[in-house]
Structure formats: C-alpha cells, structure tokens
Design a protein around this motif. Sequence first.
Motif, mmCIF file in Angstrom:
data_model
loop_
_atom_site.group_PDB
_atom_site.id
_atom_site.type_symbol
_atom_site.label_atom_id
_atom_site.label_comp_id
_atom_site.label_asym_id
_atom_site.label_seq_id
_atom_site.Cartn_x
_atom_site.Cartn_y
_atom_site.Cartn_z
ATOM 1 N N ALA A 31 1.902 1.956 -5.200
ATOM 2 C CA ALA A 31 2.523 2.243 -3.902
ATOM 3 C C ALA A 31 1.507 2.177 -2.769
ATOM 4 O O ALA A 31 1.829 1.724 -1.667
ATOM 5 C CB ALA A 31 3.199 3.605 -3.937
ATOM 6 N N TRP A 32 0.272 2.600 -3.021
ATOM 7 C CA TRP A 32 -0.712 2.605 -1.945
ATOM 8 C C TRP A 32 -1.002 1.184 -1.457
ATOM 9 O O TRP A 32 -1.290 0.975 -0.283
ATOM 10 C CB TRP A 32 -1.992 3.322 -2.355
ATOM 11 C CG TRP A 32 -2.780 2.669 -3.456
ATOM 12 C CD1 TRP A 32 -2.638 2.869 -4.792
ATOM 13 C CD2 TRP A 32 -3.817 1.711 -3.286
ATOM 14 N NE1 TRP A 32 -3.522 2.093 -5.476
ATOM 15 C CE2 TRP A 32 -4.266 1.369 -4.581
ATOM 16 C CE3 TRP A 32 -4.422 1.106 -2.194
ATOM 17 C CZ2 TRP A 32 -5.280 0.458 -4.795
ATOM 18 C CZ3 TRP A 32 -5.436 0.199 -2.408
ATOM 19 C CH2 TRP A 32 -5.857 -0.126 -3.696
ATOM 20 N N VAL B 37 -0.252 -3.076 2.750
ATOM 21 C CA VAL B 37 0.393 -4.327 3.169
ATOM 22 C C VAL B 37 1.270 -4.063 4.399
ATOM 23 O O VAL B 37 1.278 -4.836 5.359
ATOM 24 C CB VAL B 37 1.217 -4.931 2.007
ATOM 25 C CG1 VAL B 37 2.103 -6.063 2.495
ATOM 26 C CG2 VAL B 37 0.292 -5.404 0.892
ATOM 27 N N GLY B 38 1.983 -2.925 4.379
ATOM 28 C CA GLY B 38 2.799 -2.556 5.548
ATOM 29 C C GLY B 38 1.951 -2.303 6.785
ATOM 30 O O GLY B 38 2.325 -2.690 7.897
ATOM 31 N N ALA B 39 0.792 -1.672 6.584
ATOM 32 C CA ALA B 39 -0.104 -1.423 7.718
ATOM 33 C C ALA B 39 -0.600 -2.744 8.307
ATOM 34 O O ALA B 39 -0.643 -2.907 9.532
ATOM 35 C CB ALA B 39 -1.283 -0.565 7.282
ATOM 36 N N ALA B 40 -0.959 -3.676 7.434
ATOM 37 C CA ALA B 40 -1.400 -4.993 7.914
ATOM 38 C C ALA B 40 -0.263 -5.716 8.617
ATOM 39 O O ALA B 40 -0.467 -6.371 9.654
ATOM 40 C CB ALA B 40 -1.933 -5.819 6.747
ATOM 41 N N ALA B 41 0.947 -5.593 8.073
ATOM 42 C CA ALA B 41 2.107 -6.239 8.697
ATOM 43 C C ALA B 41 2.385 -5.632 10.074
ATOM 44 O O ALA B 41 2.809 -6.338 10.999
ATOM 45 C CB ALA B 41 3.332 -6.102 7.795
ATOM 46 N N LEU B 42 2.153 -4.341 10.238
ATOM 47 C CA LEU B 42 2.338 -3.710 11.548
ATOM 48 C C LEU B 42 1.225 -4.105 12.515
ATOM 49 O O LEU B 42 1.400 -4.024 13.733
ATOM 50 C CB LEU B 42 2.394 -2.186 11.401
ATOM 51 C CG LEU B 42 3.687 -1.647 10.800
ATOM 52 C CD1 LEU B 42 3.511 -0.198 10.379
ATOM 53 C CD2 LEU B 42 4.826 -1.781 11.786
ATOM 54 N N GLY B 43 0.096 -4.522 12.001
ATOM 55 C CA GLY B 43 -0.993 -4.973 12.859
ATOM 56 C C GLY B 43 -0.705 -6.306 13.521
ATOM 57 O O GLY B 43 -1.217 -6.592 14.602
ATOM 58 N N ILE B 44 0.138 -7.131 12.901
ATOM 59 C CA ILE B 44 0.454 -8.449 13.472
ATOM 60 C C ILE B 44 1.196 -8.309 14.799
ATOM 61 O O ILE B 44 0.777 -8.885 15.807
ATOM 62 C CB ILE B 44 1.222 -9.308 12.454
ATOM 63 C CG1 ILE B 44 0.304 -9.638 11.272
ATOM 64 C CG2 ILE B 44 1.757 -10.585 13.105
ATOM 65 C CD1 ILE B 44 1.019 -10.263 10.093
ATOM 66 N N ALA C 11 0.807 1.617 12.147
ATOM 67 C CA ALA C 11 -0.118 1.108 11.125
ATOM 68 C C ALA C 11 -1.021 2.228 10.614
ATOM 69 O O ALA C 11 -1.284 2.322 9.411
ATOM 70 C CB ALA C 11 -0.945 -0.045 11.687
ATOM 71 N N VAL C 12 -1.481 3.097 11.509
ATOM 72 C CA VAL C 12 -2.306 4.234 11.080
ATOM 73 C C VAL C 12 -1.476 5.176 10.213
ATOM 74 O O VAL C 12 -1.972 5.714 9.209
ATOM 75 C CB VAL C 12 -2.899 4.973 12.302
ATOM 76 C CG1 VAL C 12 -3.564 6.274 11.891
ATOM 77 C CG2 VAL C 12 -3.882 4.074 13.025
ATOM 78 N N GLY C 13 -0.205 5.362 10.551
ATOM 79 C CA GLY C 13 0.683 6.171 9.714
ATOM 80 C C GLY C 13 0.836 5.574 8.326
ATOM 81 O O GLY C 13 0.865 6.296 7.318
ATOM 82 N N ALA C 14 0.913 4.250 8.244
ATOM 83 C CA ALA C 14 1.016 3.579 6.944
ATOM 84 C C ALA C 14 -0.267 3.752 6.138
ATOM 85 O O ALA C 14 -0.222 3.925 4.915
ATOM 86 C CB ALA C 14 1.340 2.099 7.144
ATOM 87 N N VAL C 15 -1.415 3.713 6.792
ATOM 88 C CA VAL C 15 -2.677 3.933 6.088
ATOM 89 C C VAL C 15 -2.737 5.376 5.565
ATOM 90 O O VAL C 15 -3.187 5.614 4.433
ATOM 91 C CB VAL C 15 -3.884 3.616 7.014
ATOM 92 C CG1 VAL C 15 -5.190 4.080 6.388
ATOM 93 C CG2 VAL C 15 -3.928 2.132 7.317
ATOM 94 N N ALA C 16 -2.275 6.325 6.352
ATOM 95 C CA ALA C 16 -2.246 7.720 5.899
ATOM 96 C C ALA C 16 -1.322 7.858 4.685
ATOM 97 O O ALA C 16 -1.647 8.571 3.720
ATOM 98 C CB ALA C 16 -1.792 8.639 7.032
ATOM 99 N N ALA C 17 -0.183 7.170 4.709
ATOM 100 C CA ALA C 17 0.726 7.199 3.561
ATOM 101 C C ALA C 17 0.078 6.544 2.345
ATOM 102 O O ALA C 17 0.300 6.985 1.206
ATOM 103 C CB ALA C 17 2.031 6.505 3.914
#
Length: 143
Positions: free
Chosen positions: A6-7, A12-19, A33-39
């Motif tokens: 899951a991590w 991958v979601g954080a990178a996708a939010l960076g685009i 994206a920072v929230g996704a990294v925390a998750a």
Amino acid sequence: MNDIDAWVWWLVGAAALGIPLVVTAMPEFGMFAVGAVAAAVVAGLGFDAVIQVLTFVAVSVALIAVVRPIAARHSNQRPQLATGVEALKGKQAVVLERVDGSGGRIKLAGEIWSARALDTGSAYEVGQEVDVVDIEGATAIVI
C-alpha cells in the motif's frame, strides 16, 4: 495489484499529484501530495487502510488550512523594494529649466526628465530643489 504494498501506491499517488502541481501551479496539489506521502509512511508502519486514508485527509486538510491563508497574505503584500518609476516617487530633483503647470525640465536620479508642477499656479526656478510626487508617462509631477 496485490503484490505491491500500500505504501508504494501512496507514493505513486503522491507523484501523480505532483504532475498537476507543476502543470497548473496550484499549490493545493502539492499539499495533497504531502498528505499522500504521510499516508505512505503510515502504510509502511503497518496500519490499515482506514488509518491511511484518515492520515491522508487530516494532513492534506491541515496543510490547506494553515498554508493557504499564509500564502494569500504574502501574495497580497506590496514588494518591499520599489523599482522602476515607483522608486523615483518621493525623491528630490533639481530644476534645470523653469517648471510650471505646463512643463519644464529636472534632473532626477542623474537623468534629465520632463516635469510639471502639481499645482498649476506654482512655478519653480532653475537650481531649486523639488520633490517628485508622481510619474505620469515620462513626466515627473513635482512640488
């Protein structure tokens, strides 16, 4: 899909939010994206999906609630350093040719400028020091 932890999906979601952050320059995507990294960190520690999603939401909302007002406050401030003609307002100049309501010449910041008096009834003689109150086009308005 079950082979990937899951991590990794959160990263991958954080990178996708960076685009869209880069493409649209909307800082909210960066906060998500920072929230996704925390998750991703929470998932890496072994917590279940509910805690991961709650961490994502909590961190993202907290960042938006804290960072956005600060950014809005800074974007509405005038620059500390005046440049261009704004830097010339309030400066003193020396009259080179008589200045009155219809025109004249001054030396301002080492350059010769056309000038006119703010009060059309006032006139300033050669050698007199005047204050620049405004710049209209290439003409300094003086008192």
